[in-house]
Design an enzyme around this catalytic site. Structure first.
Site, PDB file in Angstrom:
ATOM      1  N   ALA A 129       1.140  -1.034  -0.609  1.00  0.00           N
ATOM      2  CA  ALA A 129      -0.195  -0.258   0.151  1.00  0.00           C
ATOM      3  C   ALA A 129       0.649   1.042   0.450  1.00  0.00           C
ATOM      4  O   ALA A 129       1.015   2.034   0.665  1.00  0.00           O
ATOM      5  CB  ALA A 129      -0.981   0.478   0.832  1.00  0.00           C
ATOM      6  N   LEU A 130       1.835   1.031  -0.528  1.00  0.00           N
ATOM      7  CA  LEU A 130       3.055   2.570  -1.351  1.00  0.00           C
ATOM      8  C   LEU A 130       2.420   3.604  -1.631  1.00  0.00           C
ATOM      9  O   LEU A 130       1.306   3.833  -2.251  1.00  0.00           O
ATOM     10  CB  LEU A 130       4.053   1.837  -2.012  1.00  0.00           C
ATOM     11  CG  LEU A 130       4.402   0.354  -2.117  1.00  0.00           C
ATOM     12  CD1 LEU A 130       5.482   0.490  -2.974  1.00  0.00           C
ATOM     13  CD2 LEU A 130       5.366  -0.056  -0.203  1.00  0.00           C
TER      14      LEU A 130
ATOM     15  N   GLY B 239       5.480   8.804   1.723  1.00  0.00           N
ATOM     16  CA  GLY B 239       6.625   8.283   2.264  1.00  0.00           C
ATOM     17  C   GLY B 239       7.495   7.290   1.955  1.00  0.00           C
ATOM     18  O   GLY B 239       8.572   7.162   2.739  1.00  0.00           O
ATOM     19  N   HIS B 240       6.663   5.595   1.759  1.00  0.00           N
ATOM     20  CA  HIS B 240       7.514   4.644   1.144  1.00  0.00           C
ATOM     21  C   HIS B 240       8.195   5.416   0.202  1.00  0.00           C
ATOM     22  O   HIS B 240       9.239   4.637  -0.237  1.00  0.00           O
ATOM     23  CB  HIS B 240       6.680   3.513   0.637  1.00  0.00           C
ATOM     24  CG  HIS B 240       5.921   3.373   1.480  1.00  0.00           C
ATOM     25  ND1 HIS B 240       5.258   3.714   1.476  1.00  0.00           N
ATOM     26  CD2 HIS B 240       6.556   1.921   2.433  1.00  0.00           C
ATOM     27  CE1 HIS B 240       4.530   2.016   2.438  1.00  0.00           C
ATOM     28  NE2 HIS B 240       5.078   1.595   3.226  1.00  0.00           N
TER      29      HIS B 240
ATOM     30  N   SER C 268      -0.405   3.571   5.485  1.00  0.00           N
ATOM     31  CA  SER C 268      -0.697   3.039   4.544  1.00  0.00           C
ATOM     32  C   SER C 268      -2.263   3.060   5.098  1.00  0.00           C
ATOM     33  O   SER C 268      -2.899   2.468   4.181  1.00  0.00           O
ATOM     34  CB  SER C 268       0.220   1.792   4.221  1.00  0.00           C
ATOM     35  OG  SER C 268       1.379   1.575   4.252  1.00  0.00           O
TER      36      SER C 268
END
Ligand code: PAF
Length: 280
Positions: A29-30, A33-34, A186
């Protein structure tokens, strides 16, 4: 970009590559932030290095079955984001290829994980440490990037690496926030529109409270700020020493004001550093 689903496939995807290998462990659930973690991984890996993103919703770190079931799993769009971000290898195993049905070894941290999320979610950090160590071993990474938003997780993983002599450098990425201050997570997509509108109060309340002069006033102000919304329910709110993560009664060392707040079934965490005065 290679996408692999077993440890054996991951090993063969990685053997032909040279350079530094940097892992970004995620549960998918990128969000933006990822992608900041991936950017840091890319610069730490260097031009000849390899960036590996793992996408695995780790069942053994969930304390509530409802949270595990509801955790978003948009694999196709995650893969597209990884491709666009220049990731070299995605490791997306299923539960059966990560855990033997009769697995009986768990990595436990006994001190830093005792309060905050550790107290509120029994077994959570055992699950995190166990999967993170497995991901380190499976990927053979030289370094791994974690978000500072999960600051207790980061402290626990650093401790695991120190205490078990794990040869992996831990790189920390600052918390990425939406324009209204809500920390990216997420879980944010599970908020209703009204909850999403209200949720920035968490960060706002922490920031406002953190400017006060004594621990009791800080905690009281943060609680009032968060609880003035009927939608928000505090799971915990604590003021802890930034290093030991134990509750403090004065501000003579760096401290962190940390909270977990439920909006319905969705649990959001956030924290801010507070001012402190070194003893003279
Ligand atoms: O922070 C997370 O997303 C998870 O706790 C991690 C580190 C990927 C382990 O499952």
């Amino acid at each position: 970009m290679k996408v692999v689903t077993t440890g054996a496939e991951l090993k063969s995807a990685l053997t032909v590559r040279a350079g530094r290998r940097v892992l970004v462990p995620t549960m998918g659930a990128l969000h933006h932030g990822h992608l900041e973690l991936v950017k840091m991984a890319r610069s730490a890996a260097g031009p000849d290095g390899t960036v590996v993103v793992s996408i695995f919703v780790n069942p053994i770190q969930f304390d509530r079955a409802s949270d595990l079931d509801a955790y978003p799993r948009p694999l196709e769009s995650d893969l597209a984001k990884c491709l666009a971000a220049g990731v070299d290898v995605v490791f997306a195993p299923d539960v059966g290829s990560m855990y033997f049905p009769d697995r009986s070894i768990t990595v436990t941290e006994n001190h830093l994980s005792s309060g905050l999320c550790g107290a509120a979610r029994p077994g959570h950090f055992d699950g995190v440490c166990t999967v993170v160590l497995k991901l380190f071993l499976l990927s053979g990474c030289d370094a791994a990037v974690f978000g500072e938003k999960d600051f207790q997780q980061l402290a626990v993983i650093r401790r695991m690496v120190r205490d078990l002599d794990v040869p992996v450098e831990i790189i920390e990425c600052p918390t990425v926030r939406e324009d209204d201050g809500l920390a990216m997570s997420s879980r944010n997509v599970r908020l209703t529109p009204d909850q999403r509108k209200d949720a920035p109060r968490i960060h706002r309340s922490l920031v406002e409270a953190s400017t006060l002069e004594n621990p009791a006033a800080i905690l009281a102000a943060a609680r009032t700020g968060i609880e003035s919304s009927p939608m928000a329910r505090i799971d915990y709110l604590s003021l802890v020493d930034a290093e030991t993560l134990q509750p403090v009664t004065d501000l003579q060392r760096p401290t962190v004001l940390s909270t977990a707040v439920f909006y319905g079934d969705v649990r959001l965490i956030d924290h801010v550093a507070t001012r402190h005065t070194e003893p003279s």
